[in-house]
Design a protein around this motif. Structure first.
Motif, mmCIF file in Angstrom:
data_model
loop_
_atom_site.group_PDB
_atom_site.id
_atom_site.type_symbol
_atom_site.label_atom_id
_atom_site.label_comp_id
_atom_site.label_asym_id
_atom_site.label_seq_id
_atom_site.Cartn_x
_atom_site.Cartn_y
_atom_site.Cartn_z
ATOM 1 N N VAL A 1 98.466 -105.240 42.812
ATOM 2 C CA VAL A 1 97.756 -105.779 41.653
ATOM 3 C C VAL A 1 98.615 -105.630 40.398
ATOM 4 N N ARG B 1 88.772 -103.937 36.440
ATOM 5 C CA ARG B 1 88.032 -103.944 37.710
ATOM 6 C C ARG B 1 87.986 -102.557 38.339
ATOM 7 N N ILE B 2 89.151 -101.887 38.408
ATOM 8 C CA ILE B 2 89.203 -100.600 39.103
ATOM 9 C C ILE B 2 88.480 -99.521 38.293
HETATM 10 C C1 GLV Z 1 92.917 -104.184 38.362
HETATM 11 O O1 GLV Z 1 92.505 -104.747 39.350
HETATM 12 C C2 GLV Z 1 92.066 -103.783 37.260
HETATM 13 O O2 GLV Z 1 91.621 -104.669 36.543
HETATM 14 O O3 GLV Z 1 91.804 -102.590 37.135
#
Ligand code: GLV
Ligand code: GLV
Length: 319
Positions: free
Chosen positions: A76, A156-157
């Protein structure tokens, strides 16, 4: 025939997708190094490249691949690639977002619990045959339930880590550029300044990308703002933390512990960290589950196929 170079063996799932398209797929062996290969004429014919986060892709490398249309990073994060230079050459750079969010959030939690409950130390203690029976003061750790979790970078994480914290009835603080109202509603998280987050959190977890702004975000100065009882967790990128300063803080017990999956000078690790038992060290395995890595392989391959067949990527990170 289109040629795809993958710098190291990745799960077969994606390689199969590429082969089914009739592409020639070259997979680098154990000793393959992109840096050393970039001078070799072999790169001239490559249409697509699947890289790892440990492959530096710089101007020189990009200049040696005149046919290249896409660099699909098998990760990512993409701080290993000069994405602007790639864009200037009309080369797409893509990543593998979303699929690894849950695996990485789970691993972050494994570190939170491992360091606060002294899991690794306790396991060592057992294997050293030191357990002589229940003791009132043996291997005391820190509470997690009801404590304050500070998320630096609620992407996201970071958000996935915070959602899991609800099960532990934690108060959630976050810092970062933008306000996330949906996230706040869902988790009760509160946006604060970095300084407030560092001062108030019992667990501080890093989830920002590595950029010039976030390099050494956690330095001597910022560590001094943390509680003595605080734990720092890093599953993002090593250089976000000034490793020397963190090592000193752990050694002098200015903070209580740390859980690290990434290192400033990977694969080198500050020698002193190996000697400390208030830190849990993992070998950059945030996304390392069979399911997630297979899906990352498919996504990298799908980005390659999409560019080679339609001229458009699925997960572009450079414009
Ligand atoms: C990566 O996927 C993020 O946005 O933390
Ligand atoms: C792992 O560190 C990734 O960026 O995918």
């Amino acid at each position: 025939m289109k040629t795809v170079l993958i710098t190291k063996q990745i799960p077969q799932a994606g390689i199969d997708l590429l082969s089914e398209k009739g592409y020639q797929v070259i997979v680098g062996d154990e000793d393959f190094s992109l840096a050393e290969t970039s001078s070799i004429s072999g790169l001239k014919n490559i249409d697509a490249l699947i890289t790892l986060l440990s492959d530096p892709v710089d101007k020189k490398m990009i200049d040696s691949t005149p046919n290249l249309k896409i660099i699909a990073n098998y990760a990512v994060g993409y701080n290993n690639i000069d994405i602007d230079y790639a864009a200037s050459k009309g080369i797409f750079v893509t990543n593998t977002p979303d699929v690894l969010t849950n695996a990485t959030a789970d691993l972050t939690w494994a570190l939170i619990l491992a360091v606060s409950k002294r899991i690794v130390e306790s396991d060592q203690f057992m294997r050293n045959r030191l357990f002589t029976g229940w003791q009132p003061m043996l291997m005391l750790g820190g509470d997690v339930t009801g404590k304050t979790l500070g998320i630096i970078g609620a992407g996201r994480i970071g958000q996935a880590v915070a959602r899991r914290a609800k099960g532990f009835e934690m108060n959630i603080l976050y810092s970062g550029r933008s306000r996330k109202e949906k996230f706040e509603k869902e988790t009760g998280a509160k946006k604060v300044t970095l300084e407030e987050l560092l001062k108030q959190s019992d667990f501080i977890s890093l989830h920002c990308p590595l950029t010039p702004e976030t390099r050494h975000l956690i330095n001597r100065n910022n560590i001094s703002l943390m509680k003595k009882s605080a734990y720092l967790i890093n599953t993002s990128r090593g250089p976000v933390v000034e490793e020397e300063a963190l090592t000193m803080a752990l050694k002098e017990k200015n903070i209580t512990g740390a859980g690290l999956d990434v290192y400033e000078f990977e694969p080198e690790v500050n020698e002193e960290l190996y000697k400390l038992n208030n830190v849990v060290l993992l070998p950059h395995v945030g996304s390392g589950t069979h399911e997630t890595r297979a899906e990352m392989s498919r996504i990298a391959a799908r980005n390659v196929i999409s560019v080679l067949e339609t001229g458009q990527p699925l997960h572009q990170v450079n414009r």
